[in-house]
Enzyme design. Structure first.
Site, mmCIF file in Angstrom:
data_model
loop_
_atom_site.group_PDB
_atom_site.id
_atom_site.type_symbol
_atom_site.label_atom_id
_atom_site.label_comp_id
_atom_site.label_asym_id
_atom_site.label_seq_id
_atom_site.Cartn_x
_atom_site.Cartn_y
_atom_site.Cartn_z
ATOM 1 C CD GLU A 1 -3.112 0.739 0.225
ATOM 2 O OE1 GLU A 1 -2.498 1.508 -0.541
ATOM 3 O OE2 GLU A 1 -4.334 0.777 0.369
ATOM 4 C CG ASP B 1 -6.049 8.580 6.544
ATOM 5 O OD1 ASP B 1 -5.213 9.420 6.892
ATOM 6 O OD2 ASP B 1 -7.266 8.817 6.564
ATOM 7 C CG PHE C 1 -4.148 15.491 1.915
ATOM 8 C CD1 PHE C 1 -4.814 14.276 1.788
ATOM 9 C CD2 PHE C 1 -3.767 16.154 0.754
ATOM 10 C CE1 PHE C 1 -5.104 13.740 0.539
ATOM 11 C CE2 PHE C 1 -4.058 15.622 -0.503
ATOM 12 C CZ PHE C 1 -4.730 14.414 -0.604
ATOM 13 N NE ARG D 1 -2.992 8.297 -8.747
ATOM 14 C CZ ARG D 1 -3.621 7.914 -7.643
ATOM 15 N NH1 ARG D 1 -2.935 7.606 -6.573
ATOM 16 N NH2 ARG D 1 -4.934 7.825 -7.614
HETATM 17 P P1 IMP Z 1 -7.793 4.520 4.626
HETATM 18 O O1 IMP Z 1 -8.825 3.557 4.151
HETATM 19 O O2 IMP Z 1 -8.413 5.661 5.399
HETATM 20 O O3 IMP Z 1 -6.682 3.870 5.407
HETATM 21 O O4 IMP Z 1 -7.187 5.244 3.387
HETATM 22 C C1 IMP Z 1 -6.263 4.641 2.586
HETATM 23 C C2 IMP Z 1 -6.238 5.225 1.197
HETATM 24 O O5 IMP Z 1 -6.608 6.615 1.190
HETATM 25 C C3 IMP Z 1 -4.829 5.173 0.669
HETATM 26 O O6 IMP Z 1 -4.601 3.992 -0.041
HETATM 27 C C4 IMP Z 1 -4.744 6.420 -0.191
HETATM 28 O O7 IMP Z 1 -5.148 6.114 -1.500
HETATM 29 C C5 IMP Z 1 -5.717 7.392 0.441
HETATM 30 N N1 IMP Z 1 -5.032 8.366 1.335
HETATM 31 C C6 IMP Z 1 -4.969 8.350 2.687
HETATM 32 N N2 IMP Z 1 -4.271 9.389 3.171
HETATM 33 C C7 IMP Z 1 -3.872 10.096 2.094
HETATM 34 C C8 IMP Z 1 -3.073 11.300 1.937
HETATM 35 O O8 IMP Z 1 -2.576 11.943 2.893
HETATM 36 N N3 IMP Z 1 -2.875 11.698 0.647
HETATM 37 C C9 IMP Z 1 -3.380 11.043 -0.438
HETATM 38 N N4 IMP Z 1 -4.114 9.926 -0.332
HETATM 39 C C10 IMP Z 1 -4.353 9.453 0.925
HETATM 40 MG MG MG Z 2 -4.217 3.776 -2.146
#
Ligand code: IMP
Ligand code: MG
Length: 180
Positions: free
Chosen positions: A102, A106, A155, A168
């Site tokens: 991954e 987050d 972020f 990206r």
């Molecule tokens: P989660 O399900 O909240 O853990 O989010 C995971 C996904 O959210 C990651 O695979 C990223 O694609 C996106 N994401 C989480 N934090 C960020 C960030 O700070 N910047 C950009 N994408 C993020």
């Molecule tokens: Mg992702």
């Protein structure tokens, strides 16, 4: 390194490319040692994990394979909380030593959902490698096995991480400026 701007938001340099690459080299040698003789299957989570998975995979010094899966949970700079599986796994992973790759964890909802799906397909083992982890944002019991960097709840963009599909391609990681 200079600030960058996307969609009216300003970002400042946060983790330089050379530091990212050096950390990936360390993770790759750790994984190589632990998986010697096992032919692990890396599952790269599209789209964000592509730069990390590519750099990591190239430095694995034992037999290994790679495949891809796509999930989505984010819109703009905050999580939507709903994880949708967009593109499923084609391979048979039963009996395989799987390493999920991954870009960032987050809340942990995305990886939790993915692990549930993967464990249902009877792999021999499942480990998680994430380039970034936001420990303060975690809302699940997920404990990644390989973590590049633990960062505060901010972020970030670059090195695979996007703002609505953009940024990206940046080789370095940038953080959202809170003063702008
Ligand atoms: P989660 O399900 O909240 O853990 O989010 C995971 C996904 O959210 C990651 O695979 C990223 O694609 C996106 N994401 C989480 N934090 C960020 C960030 O700070 N910047 C950009 N994408 C993020
Ligand atoms: Mg992702």
């Amino acid at each position: 390194m200079k600030r960058v701007a996307y969609k009216g938001l300003t970002f400042e340099p946060y983790i330089e490319s050379s530091r990212i690459q050096a950390r990936i080299t360390e993770l790759a040698s750790e994984i190589t040692k632990e998986y010697e003789g096992k032919t692990p299957l890396f599952i790269c989570v599209l789209n964000g994990a592509v730069p990390f998975a590519a750099a990591l995979f190239q430095q694995i010094n034992t037999d290994c394979e790679i495949t891809f899966i796509r999930l989505k949970s984010y819109e703009g700079t905050s999580t939507t909380g709903v994880v949708k599986e967009v593109l499923g796994l084609a391979e048979d992973i039963s009996g395989r030593d799987v390493i999920i790759v991954e870009d960032i964890i987050d809340t942990g909802f995305t990886i939790e959902r993915l692990i549930e799906g993967i464990k249902g397909k009877a792999p021999k083992s499942v480990k998680i490698a994430t380039l970034l982890l936001k420990p303060e944002a975690l809302q699940t019991d997920i404990k990644p096995d390989y973590v590049g960097f633990s960062i505060p709840k901010k972020f970030i963009i670059g090195f695979g991480l996007d703002l609505d599909g953009l940024a990206r391609n940046l080789p370095d990681i940038y953080v959202l400026c809170e003063d702008k």
